[in-house]
Design a protein around this motif. Structure first.
Motif, PDB file in Angstrom:
ATOM      1  N   VAL A  39       0.859  -1.181   0.000  1.00  7.95           N
ATOM      2  CA  VAL A  39       0.000   0.000   0.000  1.00  7.95           C
ATOM      3  C   VAL A  39       0.893   1.227   0.000  1.00  7.95           C
ATOM      4  N   ILE A  40       0.768   2.026  -0.985  1.00 12.72           N
ATOM      5  CA  ILE A  40       1.578   3.219  -1.119  1.00 12.72           C
ATOM      6  C   ILE A  40       0.869   4.370  -0.426  1.00 12.72           C
ATOM      7  N   ALA A  41       1.546   4.971   0.485  1.00  8.03           N
ATOM      8  CA  ALA A  41       0.942   6.060   1.244  1.00  8.03           C
ATOM      9  C   ALA A  41       0.721   7.264   0.352  1.00  8.03           C
ATOM     10  N   LYS A  42      -0.433   7.890   0.510  1.00 10.45           N
ATOM     11  CA  LYS A  42      -0.758   9.063  -0.280  1.00 10.45           C
ATOM     12  C   LYS A  42       0.093  10.249   0.171  1.00 10.45           C
ATOM     13  N   VAL A  43       0.339  11.148  -0.753  1.00  4.38           N
ATOM     14  CA  VAL A  43       1.123  12.324  -0.445  1.00  4.38           C
ATOM     15  C   VAL A  43       0.324  13.227   0.475  1.00  4.38           C
ATOM     16  N   SER A  44       0.984  13.755   1.476  1.00  6.88           N
ATOM     17  CA  SER A  44       0.307  14.675   2.380  1.00  6.88           C
ATOM     18  C   SER A  44      -0.034  15.944   1.621  1.00  6.88           C
ATOM     19  N   ILE A  45      -1.311  16.325   1.681  1.00  8.29           N
ATOM     20  CA  ILE A  45      -1.813  17.453   0.911  1.00  8.29           C
ATOM     21  C   ILE A  45      -2.249  18.539   1.877  1.00  8.29           C
ATOM     22  N   ASP A  46      -1.837  19.750   1.621  1.00  9.23           N
ATOM     23  CA  ASP A  46      -2.238  20.900   2.433  1.00  9.23           C
ATOM     24  C   ASP A  46      -3.601  21.367   1.933  1.00  9.23           C
ATOM     25  N   THR A  47      -4.645  21.007   2.668  1.00  7.12           N
ATOM     26  CA  THR A  47      -6.011  21.331   2.251  1.00  7.12           C
ATOM     27  C   THR A  47      -6.448  22.717   2.670  1.00  7.12           C
ATOM     28  N   SER A  48      -5.608  23.416   3.439  1.00  2.00           N
ATOM     29  CA  SER A  48      -6.017  24.743   3.912  1.00  2.00           C
ATOM     30  C   SER A  48      -6.062  25.759   2.777  1.00  2.00           C
ATOM     31  N   LEU A  49      -5.285  25.521   1.733  1.00  2.00           N
ATOM     32  CA  LEU A  49      -5.241  26.462   0.614  1.00  2.00           C
ATOM     33  C   LEU A  49      -6.233  26.119  -0.485  1.00  2.00           C
ATOM     34  N   LEU A  50      -6.960  25.025  -0.342  1.00  2.00           N
ATOM     35  CA  LEU A  50      -7.899  24.617  -1.372  1.00  2.00           C
ATOM     36  C   LEU A  50      -9.179  25.437  -1.285  1.00  2.00           C
ATOM     37  N   PRO A  51      -9.883  25.625  -2.400  1.00  2.00           N
ATOM     38  CA  PRO A  51     -11.124  26.423  -2.387  1.00  2.00           C
ATOM     39  C   PRO A  51     -12.221  25.756  -1.574  1.00  2.00           C
ATOM     40  N   ALA A  52     -13.302  26.515  -1.369  1.00  2.00           N
ATOM     41  CA  ALA A  52     -14.415  26.009  -0.567  1.00  2.00           C
ATOM     42  C   ALA A  52     -15.138  24.869  -1.259  1.00  2.00           C
ATOM     43  N   SER A  53     -15.130  24.842  -2.601  1.00  2.00           N
ATOM     44  CA  SER A  53     -15.814  23.765  -3.323  1.00  2.00           C
ATOM     45  C   SER A  53     -15.152  22.421  -3.087  1.00  2.00           C
ATOM     46  N   TYR A  54     -13.873  22.419  -2.695  1.00  2.00           N
ATOM     47  CA  TYR A  54     -13.172  21.174  -2.396  1.00  2.00           C
ATOM     48  C   TYR A  54     -13.540  20.652  -1.014  1.00  2.00           C
ATOM     49  N   GLU A  86      -9.588  14.863  -1.854  1.00  2.67           N
ATOM     50  CA  GLU A  86      -8.432  15.108  -1.001  1.00  2.67           C
ATOM     51  C   GLU A  86      -8.796  15.747   0.324  1.00  2.67           C
ATOM     52  N   CYS A  87     -10.013  16.312   0.435  1.00  3.45           N
ATOM     53  CA  CYS A  87     -10.478  16.923   1.685  1.00  3.45           C
ATOM     54  C   CYS A  87     -11.427  16.005   2.453  1.00  3.45           C
ATOM     55  N   GLN A  88     -11.442  14.717   2.144  1.00  2.00           N
ATOM     56  CA  GLN A  88     -12.280  13.732   2.809  1.00  2.00           C
ATOM     57  C   GLN A  88     -13.777  14.003   2.598  1.00  2.00           C
ATOM     58  N   VAL A  89     -14.104  14.632   1.468  1.00  2.00           N
ATOM     59  CA  VAL A  89     -15.494  14.966   1.158  1.00  2.00           C
ATOM     60  C   VAL A  89     -15.938  14.081   0.010  1.00  2.00           C
ATOM     61  N   SER A 137      -8.782  15.535  -7.283  1.00  2.00           N
ATOM     62  CA  SER A 137      -9.104  16.444  -8.384  1.00  2.00           C
ATOM     63  C   SER A 137      -7.941  16.501  -9.370  1.00  2.00           C
ATOM     64  N   PRO A 138      -8.227  16.789 -10.637  1.00  2.00           N
ATOM     65  CA  PRO A 138      -7.130  16.892 -11.615  1.00  2.00           C
ATOM     66  C   PRO A 138      -6.110  17.967 -11.256  1.00  2.00           C
ATOM     67  N   THR A 139      -6.531  19.045 -10.603  1.00  2.00           N
ATOM     68  CA  THR A 139      -5.568  20.083 -10.234  1.00  2.00           C
ATOM     69  C   THR A 139      -4.557  19.575  -9.208  1.00  2.00           C
ATOM     70  N   THR A 140      -5.031  18.800  -8.233  1.00  2.00           N
ATOM     71  CA  THR A 140      -4.115  18.224  -7.242  1.00  2.00           C
ATOM     72  C   THR A 140      -3.197  17.194  -7.873  1.00  2.00           C
ATOM     73  N   VAL A 141      -3.730  16.399  -8.778  1.00  2.00           N
ATOM     74  CA  VAL A 141      -2.904  15.403  -9.457  1.00  2.00           C
ATOM     75  C   VAL A 141      -1.813  16.087 -10.280  1.00  2.00           C
ATOM     76  N   LEU A 142      -2.161  17.186 -10.954  1.00  2.00           N
ATOM     77  CA  LEU A 142      -1.158  17.920 -11.725  1.00  2.00           C
ATOM     78  C   LEU A 142      -0.106  18.550 -10.813  1.00  2.00           C
ATOM     79  N   LYS A 143      -0.528  18.996  -9.651  1.00  2.00           N
ATOM     80  CA  LYS A 143       0.410  19.650  -8.744  1.00  2.00           C
ATOM     81  C   LYS A 143       1.455  18.680  -8.226  1.00  2.00           C
ATOM     82  N   TYR A 144       1.030  17.472  -7.833  1.00  2.00           N
ATOM     83  CA  TYR A 144       1.958  16.496  -7.257  1.00  2.00           C
ATOM     84  C   TYR A 144       2.509  15.516  -8.286  1.00  2.00           C
TER      85      TYR A 144
END
Length: 867
Positions: A62-77, A115-118, A167-174
């Motif tokens: 099991v490959i651990a997911k990259v830690s994502i900073d969700t504080s900077l993500l928009p409200a729709s996320y 990525e925001c557990q939603v 989301s595709p934006t997060t995938v592109l970022k990492y």
């Protein structure tokens, strides 16, 4: 994993049952001689020991997911809108009905966590976007970009879809993700480009799911199929010469043909046996999870962007497959940004029998009624005739009530920066392993040599015996595009793009030293001499031309052994002696065929010149002429006269003027001049080869790369120019600020602060400001005048010194004196111009300041009388 666990439990139960049966047989006396009977206590102890054995089931890492900073993500996320919540309720209800009606099917993949557990519905995760790059407008380049830009992570559980769908934006970022992340990003870009694309949730082969290309042939090694065009046989001429009879034995030809066929059959048999052994070895490693591995890919349907046939795209490798391909073992569901469909067809024959008519509700069950796909009518014509208008209206109202449009995507617009688009591969590098090949890719400007990709081709499957290496380059100053190295023969072939200083197109060689085997091909339109190809060997140079005004097509120069010297021998210092020059010419339509030379041979050592002319269309033979080139004087110094024996000719249609000795003498003198010219051109060809080799060695050592003027980060000249312009603008701004300074400030500071200005004080301020400004103008004029006089005096002293010491001065001293005088005169002239200009502008500046003082709001009330 549940399947593996069930198999292990069944094996434990079977082993336990066998042990119990063996114990019962022993109790009944069915034992061999010399063996003791097992008691009930022994059986119970054995049963306890077997029950205590724990079998560890190997699980996929099991490959651990990259830690994502969700504080900077928009409200729709981080939350759902009311419409999205309603969609989740509809999807949950749909999933419950599906599980009830199809209990043997796996649960639907409808709303994984982001990525925001939603929880987000899969269709809303797609964000159709048209990229601003023309390279990403077609599906093949778009899929290749996604495959190169992202790093693949296998699914945590190969038997289940992922719990998270980012989301595709997060995938592109990492720049990393699983097959579902790849498919979501690729489908968003394809829909934005106008394709009818869908994300597919299904089952694939092990190689497809793990991106294992070791069994696939690299596309770069496949040779394009060449269509053989049938040559049109010209009709035989009426008076054509018959070809000679074929005197070879037909029996020997038949035996040779059978021998070659036997050799080919043995070779094919050997290859088939080798492939059979490899296939057996591969089959021995059968996948225990075949048909159960979950995979996601992209489906592109016909109808948009002129797609002729529906096909699959594997986003991990960017390869396209037919819908009948064996790698795709089944489909559970598919979706786009508007709806979600479930496959209701049987996949016993993989995807070969599937019909991708999404408007057919029998084969594809859709989630929302508001689909853009036409659905089949479930009522017959007789039923429609029985329905009245009220029933139709009520049915329409029910459909309107049940219809529900897909909410807009919650994902931010997909953006790819120019730097990321140029870099592509994660960390600028990517390695792909194929069958007997390895492909390496790099980002532009990552390698100092401009290397972009390298393909290594091996002989064996273990990739230990290297056969060939192909290297692709970009942004090279020498325009090198491809280097092909054959490790077996040592042959190196360099391919150049248009723009090389010597118009070089292809260079084939085994050694960079001169006078070795090599072939150079050129862009003939970029050369003045029309050279197309030059072939060099240690003893000859062959050149091919095209489009020359003298119709030269071919030149072959044969060299003899070089005269040995103590110093190093080169073509410039010690040229090789030429023994023979052969030249061929195209047909010149302005000349008769009997006077248009087709081939000219200079036999240097034999002192002969051979000519062969073009053949007329209605003739089968061509005229020939041979000259014996002798020295013009004999051993006694007497002049040799032209004799008939010095010219041997064969003419198809003899003419009177060609038999005259004067005509033959003039022809021979002209050929002597042409021989000198040909020898000089051959010598120039040798020098050009040396120049090209020297240039190639310097370029290979320098590795100079071209940088666009629009690349402001890498272009040093552009950056320096931009910085200079910014510095000039800053200085101009400072000058403007200085110009806006208060010219009365030094004089107002002498007055008590807060005191109101009187008329007498205003007049005094004006006079003091004008007097001060006048004095500064005078000081500036005096300063320029003093510098002018000093430079003039120094020049006069230097001239006087020169007059006194002119006789004893050396050449160097005179050069220094002249240089000093030139510089001194330049300074004196500049000072004189500045002084004259100052005298012209000083009164104007004084009047301008006086006018400003009269108009100054602080003095205008007190100076009205004087204005």
């Amino acid at each position: 994993m549940e399947v593996l666990r069930e198999k292990v439990e069944e094996e434990e139960a079977a082993e336990l049952q066998d042990a119990v049966e063996r114990g019962e047989k022993m109790m009944k006396g069915e034992t061999r001689k010399g063996e003791t009977l097992m008691t009930q206590e022994m059986l119970r102890d054995l049963e306890k020991k077997l029950a205590s054995i724990e079998i560890v089931i190997p699980e996929s890492p099991v490959i651990a997911k990259v830690s994502i900073d969700t504080s900077l993500l928009p409200a729709s996320y981080q939350s759902n809108t009311p419409k999205e919540e309603h969609l989740l309720q509809v999807a949950d209800n749909f999933s419950c009905q599906y599980s009830h009606l199809c209990p043997d099917r796996v649960p639907l993949f409808l709303y994984p966590l982001n990525e925001c557990q939603v929880p987000k519905f899969v269709s809303t995760t797609l964000r159709p976007t048209l990229m601003p790059y023309t390279e990403l407008y077609n599906w093949d380049s778009c899929a290749q970009f996604v495959a190169d830009f992202l790093s693949m992570e296998p699914l945590a559980d190969p038997l289940k879809p992922p719990t998270y769908l980012y989301s595709p934006t997060t995938v592109l970022k990492y720049q990393r993700g699983n097959c579902f992340d790849f498919s979501t990003l690729l489908c968003s870009m394809l829909i934005g480009s106008g394709y009818d694309a869908y994300v597919v949730n299904g089952y694939g082969s092990q190689d497809l799911c793990l991106m294992d290309l070791t069994r696939e042939v690299c596309p770069l090694t496949m040779k394009p199929k060449t269509t053989v065009q049938e040559k049109q046989v010209a009709p035989p001429k009426k008076y054509a010469v018959k070809p000679p009879r074929d005197l070879t034995s037909r029996y020997e030809q038949e035996q040779e043909r059978k021998k070659q066929e036997k050799i080919r059959a043995e070779e094919e048999k050997r290859l088939k046996e080798a492939e059979g052994r490899l296939q057996e070895a591969e089959n021995a490693k059968a996948d225990p999870l075949h048909g159960l591995r979950v995979h996601s890919w992209v489906l592109v349907l016909t109808g948009k962007r002129e797609v002729p046939e529906s096909f699959f795209i594997d986003p991990l490798t960017a390869r396209s497959y037919s819908t009948q391909d064996d790698h795709f073992l089944g489909i559970e569901s598919l979706w786009n940004h508007k709806n979600y469909w479930i496959n209701m067809q049987d996949c016993w024959n993989c995807c070969k029998d599937l019909i991708f008519d999404l408007g057919d509700p029998v084969r594809w069950e859709y989630l929302l009624l508001g689909t853009d796909k036409p659905h089949l009518s479930l009522l017959d014509e007789d039923d429609e005739a029985l329905m009245d208008d009220d029933d139709i209206v009520s049915l329409g109202k029910e459909e309107e009530d049940k219809s529900f449009d897909m909410p807009h995507s919650w994902v931010e617009p997909i953006e790819i920066s120019p730097e990321a688009f140029e870099t592509r591969c994660p960390n600028g590098m990517k390695v792909i392993q194929y069958k007997r090949a390895k492909l390496e890719k790099w980002a532009p400007y990552l390698n100092s040599s401009g290397l972009m990709s390298r393909l290594s081709i091996y002989k064996d499957l273990e990739c230990t015996q290297l056969l060939e290496v192909k290297e692709w380059y970009q942004n090279r100053e020498d325009m090198l595009e491809l280097k092909h190295i054959n490790k077996v023969t040592g042959l190196i072939i360099d391919y150049f793009k248009p723009g090389h200083p010597q118009a070089l197109r292809v260079h084939s060689y085994m050694c960079m030293q001169p006078e070795n085997d090599r072939v150079m091909e050129f862009y003939e339109k970029a050369r003045v001499d029309g050279l197309v190809k030059r072939e060099e060997t240690p003893r000859s140079i062959t050149e091919h031309y095209q489009g020359r005004p003298d119709f030269l097509a071919y030149r072959h120069v044969t060299y003899g052994p070089r005269v040995k010297k103590v110093t190093m021998s080169t073509a410039e210092s010690n040229p090789r002696p030429i023994t023979k020059i052969t030249e061929r010419f195209f047909r010149n339509p302005a000349k008769p065929a009997d006077e248009d030379v087709e081939e000219r041979v200079f036999l240097i050592l034999e002192e002969r010149i051979q000519l062969r002319y073009h053949c007329r269309e209605d003739h089968i033979t061509a005229s020939r002429r041979e000259f014996l080139r002798r020295v013009e004087v004999d051993s006694k110094g007497n002049r040799i006269i032209m004799t008939p024996e010095m010219c041997i000719s064969y003419e198809v249609e003899p003419m009177e003027h060609t038999k005259k000795l004067l005509y033959q003498y003039e022809a021979m003198m002209q050929l002597k001049e042409q021989e000198k010219m040909s020898r000089h051109q051959a010598w120039e060809s040798e020098l050009e080869v040396l120049e090209i080799l020297k240039l190639l060695e310097e370029e290979e050592e320098a590795h100079t790369l071209k940088i666009s003027i629009y690349d402001t980060k890498r272009n040093e000249k552009s950056r320096e120019y931009r910085e200079a312009m910014e510095r000039v603008m800053h200085e101009e701004h400072l000058r403007q600020v200085e110009a806006q300074l208060d010219y009365l400030a030094p004089f107002l500071a002498q007055l008590p602060p807060g005191e109101k200005l009187t008329r007498w004080q205003a007049i005094r301020l004006k006079d003091e400001c004008l007097i001060d400004f006048k004095q500064r103008l005078i000081d500036k004029a005096n300063l320029i005048q003093a510098r002018f006089e000093r430079e003039t005096q120094e020049l006069q002293k230097k001239q006087q010194w020169y007059q006194e010491n002119q006789v004893t001065l050396t050449t160097e001293d005179e050069d220094l004196y002249l240089s000093y005088c030139s510089q001194a005169m330049f300074r004196i002239r500049i000072l004189e111009q500045r002084l004259n200009r100052h005298k012209e502008l000083a009164p104007l500046k004084y009047l301008a300041l006086e006018e400003k003082l009269y108009k100054d709001p602080r003095l205008v009330e007190h100076l009205k009388v004087f204005s």
